[in-house]
Design a protein around this motif. Structure first.
Motif, PDB file in Angstrom:
ATOM      1  N   SER A   1      48.930  44.873  28.107  1.00 28.24           N
ATOM      2  CA  SER A   1      47.979  46.039  28.485  1.00 28.24           C
ATOM      3  C   SER A   1      47.958  46.347  29.947  1.00 28.24           C
ATOM      4  O   SER A   1      47.382  47.631  30.368  1.00 28.24           O
ATOM      5  CB  SER A   1      46.624  45.976  27.890  1.00 28.24           C
ATOM      6  N   MET A   2      48.299  45.380  30.927  1.00 35.78           N
ATOM      7  CA  MET A   2      47.917  45.646  32.241  1.00 35.78           C
ATOM      8  C   MET A   2      46.492  45.821  32.668  1.00 35.78           C
ATOM      9  O   MET A   2      46.197  46.322  33.484  1.00 35.78           O
ATOM     10  CB  MET A   2      48.819  46.862  32.714  1.00 35.78           C
ATOM     11  N   VAL A   3      45.706  45.439  31.636  1.00 36.42           N
ATOM     12  CA  VAL A   3      44.150  45.213  31.952  1.00 36.42           C
ATOM     13  C   VAL A   3      43.999  44.074  32.945  1.00 36.42           C
ATOM     14  O   VAL A   3      44.465  42.930  32.562  1.00 36.42           O
ATOM     15  CB  VAL A   3      43.424  45.035  30.826  1.00 36.42           C
ATOM     16  N   LEU A   4      43.224  44.372  34.080  1.00 32.22           N
ATOM     17  CA  LEU A   4      42.858  43.303  34.900  1.00 32.22           C
ATOM     18  C   LEU A   4      41.367  43.080  34.723  1.00 32.22           C
ATOM     19  O   LEU A   4      40.509  43.994  34.505  1.00 32.22           O
ATOM     20  CB  LEU A   4      42.954  43.788  36.392  1.00 32.22           C
ATOM     21  N   THR A   5      41.020  41.578  34.665  1.00 28.72           N
ATOM     22  CA  THR A   5      39.561  41.070  34.305  1.00 28.72           C
ATOM     23  C   THR A   5      39.335  40.255  35.844  1.00 28.72           C
ATOM     24  O   THR A   5      39.829  39.278  35.890  1.00 28.72           O
ATOM     25  CB  THR A   5      39.569  40.479  32.934  1.00 28.72           C
ATOM     26  N   GLU A   6      38.031  40.695  36.184  1.00 29.54           N
ATOM     27  CA  GLU A   6      37.717  39.763  37.184  1.00 29.54           C
ATOM     28  C   GLU A   6      36.901  38.467  36.559  1.00 29.54           C
ATOM     29  O   GLU A   6      36.114  38.644  35.635  1.00 29.54           O
ATOM     30  CB  GLU A   6      36.659  40.534  37.812  1.00 29.54           C
ATOM     31  N   LEU A   7      37.411  37.353  37.238  1.00 28.79           N
ATOM     32  CA  LEU A   7      36.774  36.075  36.866  1.00 28.79           C
ATOM     33  C   LEU A   7      35.875  35.429  37.791  1.00 28.79           C
ATOM     34  O   LEU A   7      34.936  34.837  37.205  1.00 28.79           O
ATOM     35  CB  LEU A   7      38.058  34.942  36.319  1.00 28.79           C
ATOM     36  N   SER A   8      35.799  35.570  39.073  1.00 27.42           N
ATOM     37  CA  SER A   8      35.182  35.114  39.840  1.00 27.42           C
ATOM     38  C   SER A   8      35.346  36.014  41.344  1.00 27.42           C
ATOM     39  O   SER A   8      36.237  36.652  41.434  1.00 27.42           O
ATOM     40  CB  SER A   8      35.567  33.857  40.284  1.00 27.42           C
ATOM     41  N   ASP A   9      33.932  36.218  42.079  1.00 26.37           N
ATOM     42  CA  ASP A   9      34.051  37.001  43.236  1.00 26.37           C
ATOM     43  C   ASP A   9      33.953  36.042  44.410  1.00 26.37           C
ATOM     44  O   ASP A   9      33.679  36.535  45.543  1.00 26.37           O
ATOM     45  CB  ASP A   9      32.947  37.952  43.141  1.00 26.37           C
ATOM     46  N   LYS A  10      34.266  34.728  44.196  1.00 28.77           N
ATOM     47  CA  LYS A  10      34.344  33.863  45.462  1.00 28.77           C
ATOM     48  C   LYS A  10      35.585  33.090  45.265  1.00 28.77           C
ATOM     49  O   LYS A  10      35.462  31.886  44.570  1.00 28.77           O
ATOM     50  CB  LYS A  10      33.091  32.829  45.651  1.00 28.77           C
TER      51      LYS A  10
END
Length: 652
Positions: free
Chosen positions: A618-627
């Motif tokens: 799907s080329m969907v990007l999911t954020e897992l952590s901001d550090k």
């Protein structure tokens, strides 16, 4: 709180189009703690407290850095104070009112009253200036400081706060004021500039400035150090350290003439005696002195195997004190010719992780920022080892049982045989060589079928144009080739279909602005050094990074937040897709995105402090952590990344 607010702002700016932030089970994350430690001291100064007690202050690097204060007589540690969010300080100066000022490596400055147990954060010196270098005391409780990247000089006074002395950059298109000195007789400030050397004399009252460095010295990179010492009959002298290379000029402040050139003089600190007939300094590990009215060739060696002085002081009886970079407190008595040396106890601090690699021994390897050193972490047993001996490792790779380190400064390479003990002094790792005019090797690739290593380079300060370096494991030979794209350095590299696919960055070394506008993808033959083809996968991108072989057989990479897919057989870009907004280009980009193809079929990556997952369908990007920064994967599919000084893992 300041860092949390900054992080929140970045989160909003960089990933506005993500369909949703994944609710990750926190048990999937694990902190393995600091990996690298150092007792590296930087800015140092001998000062007196309000009772006249002689103290020596220094800053030990770490996150945060710590201000340390010792009693010179007893050698006891009296002060140990964290310095906010600064990870170091290159200098410090005591003002005429007794206040000690410390310029933090994060653009803020601190004040401290010797003998107390408090360090006060004075805030940002000048807006936009992210690094403070040297300090010098002026008159009436003022101090002057040097900044990066705006090439500025600031003044601080407790009643007036901060002000911009030069009213803007001292030299247009330069980034560094690296050194600074104040001459009380004329009330002039002298500032050393790089990465193209300039010596600027400034009137701090009017902002008027002039360059006094003779033209024949302007091919040097930096005026890296400045010190003023008294001379006999009022002929006071300014000592001026020039790099690349190491030449110290002696400038007569009364006559305006450059009188001497001195080779290999340490210029972290020197001192003169009030009578003006002696200057004390270190050179090649020895303590020396000479009369500045005569050639330095007549210098007397006072002691050998002393080290490099970070600070000097002359006592009321003429005794000479020095603190060396190795934390040795030196006392020399000119009358008895006796030299005493005492090692100060410097508490070690954790230092940031600069590089990561999953090694052939099953360990997660890391390299330390600035203070250097390496470490290993075993994901199975949890065993941790700290391995000192190398300077700052920018990149690592391996072939067979050999690990290769690209080490800063000066473009050095080392080879480590994992079957033998870690013993840098004994030649394991052994130095393979270094590359002139090149500095850092972040991008590296191993080609086992050719028994060849290829290293991509970032050039030295003030230079554009990187290089590609090959190392023949059989011939034990390093060869260097000019970058396939003029005025661009190497930020991405992978071996595919019999050639090396190279991604460039428009950036050069620090202190120089790019002359090109977009990064290039190039095919390169490692045996001939010939460029096979060039293309621009992401128009306008400043750097191409994060190369991997994707699940579709194409090479995947990132260019300023845009993912591209490159067909290595057809030698063409087959797809690009914007994944997230990317910050505006500022001073440089040498590395950015890191990508990994996971056994679960997803692409995992880090960029701009984020850990994310991409669904290749799907080329969907999911954020897992901001550090998160850097990224490697072990054989069990566990992902490892850094958070400052700490090694973290994420198990998908």
């Amino acid at each position: 709180m300041k860092s949390l607010l900054k992080s929140a702002a970045v989160l909003i700016l960089l990933f506005p189009a993500i369909p949703g932030v994944c609710q990750v089970d926190t048990t999937q994350f694990k902190n393995h703690g600091p990996q690298l430690f150092a007792s590296m001291i930087q800015g140092s100064a001998f000062v007196k407290d309000e009772n006249g007690r002689e103290l020596i202050y220094t800053v030990v690097r770490g996150e945060p850095a710590h201000l340390l204060g010792y009693d010179v007589e007893t050698k006891d540690l009296l002060v140990d104070l964290p310095l906010g969010e600064a990870d170091g300080a290159w200098d410090m100066a005591q003002a005429s009112d007794g206040t000690l000022y410390v310029p933090g490596a994060d653009g803020t400055m601190f004040s401290h009253k010797p003998g107390t147990v408090e360090a006060k954060d004075l805030g940002e010196a000048l807006e936009g200036e992210t690094y403070l270098w040297n300090l010098t005391a002026g008159k009436d409780a003022e101090v002057f400081g040097a900044t990066y990247p705006g090439c500025r000089v600031f003044r601080y006074h407790p009643a007036d706060g901060f002000s911009d002395v030069g009213k803007g950059p001292l030299v247009e298109n330069e980034n560094y004021v690296r050194s600074i000195a104040y001459y009380p007789k004329t009330e002039m400030v002298y500032a050393g500039v790089g990465s193209k050397a300039h010596l600027i004399e400034i009137n701090p009252k009017t902002g008027e400035k002039r360059d006094i460095l003779p033209e024949k010295y302007q091919d040097y990179e930096f005026v890296y150090g400045l010190e003023i010492v008294p001379g006999p009959d009022g002929d006071d002298r300014l000592f001026v350290l020039l790099t690349n290379g190491s030449v110290t000029l002696v400038y007569n402040l009364r006559s305006g003439e450059f009188e001497q050139e001195i080779e290999k003089m340490d210029m972290r600190a020197i001192t003169g005696v009030p009578a003006g007939d002696a200057v004390y300094y270190t050179s090649a590990g020895s303590l020396k002195s000479f009369n500045p009215a005569f050639p330095e060739a007549n210098a007397e060696i006072l002691g050998e195997e002393v080290g490099t002085a970070n600070a000097f002081s002359v006592g009321i009886m003429g005794e000479v004190y020095a603190l060396t970079s190795g934390a040795n407190l030196i006392k020399y008595d000119p009358k008895s010719k006796r030299l005493d040396k005492t090692k100060l106890k410097v508490p070690g601090q954790p230092i940031p992780i600069q590089s990561l690699m999953y090694g052939p021994d099953g360990n997660i390897w890391s390299g330390g920022y600035l203070a250097g050193g390496n470490a290993t972490y075993n994901p199975i047993t949890g065993e941790h080892r700290f391995l000192p001996g190398l300077d700052q490792t920018e990149g690592m790779s391996y072939q067979g049982d050999k690990i290769y380190f690209g080490v800063y400064p000066k473009g050095k390479f080392y080879e480590y045989d994992i079957k033998l003990p870690w013993d840098p002094k004994g030649g394991n790792p052994r130095m393979l060589g270094q590359i002139p005019d090149q500095s850092r090797s972040f991008a590296q690739v191993s080609i086992p079928e050719k028994e060849l290593m290829v290293f991509g380079m970032i050039p030295e300060y003030g230079k554009l144009g990187g290089a590609l370096i090959t190392y023949d494991l059989n011939g034990n030979e390093l060869k260097d080739y000019t970058s396939p794209v003029g005025s661009q350095a190497i930020s991405g590299i992978i071996y595919t279909e019999g050639y090396v696919l190279v991604g460039t960055t428009i950036s050069g070394g620090l202190g120089v602005k790019p002359t090109t506008t977009e990064a290039v993808l190039a095919g390169w033959d490692p045996e001939t050094g010939n460029t096979l083809f060039q293309t621009v996968p992401v128009p306008g991108a400043s750097a191409l990074t994060g190369f991997i072989k994707g699940p579709d057989g194409n090479i995947w990479g990132m260019g300023d937040g845009t993912l591209f897919k490159f067909d290595p057989i057809g030698r063409k870009v087959v797809n690009t897709q914007k994944m997230y907004e990317f910050p505006e280009f500022k001073s440089h980009i040498w590395r950015s995105a890191f990508l990994v193809l996971h056994p679960d079929g997803h692409i995992y990556g880090t960029d701009n402090k984020k850990l994310f997952r991409i669904d290749p369908e799907s080329m969907v990007l999911t954020e897992l952590s901001d550090k998160a920064g850097l990224l490697v994967m072990d054989k069990q599919g566990t992902l490892f990344f850094r958070r400052g000084t700490d090694l973290w893992s994420f198990r998908p």
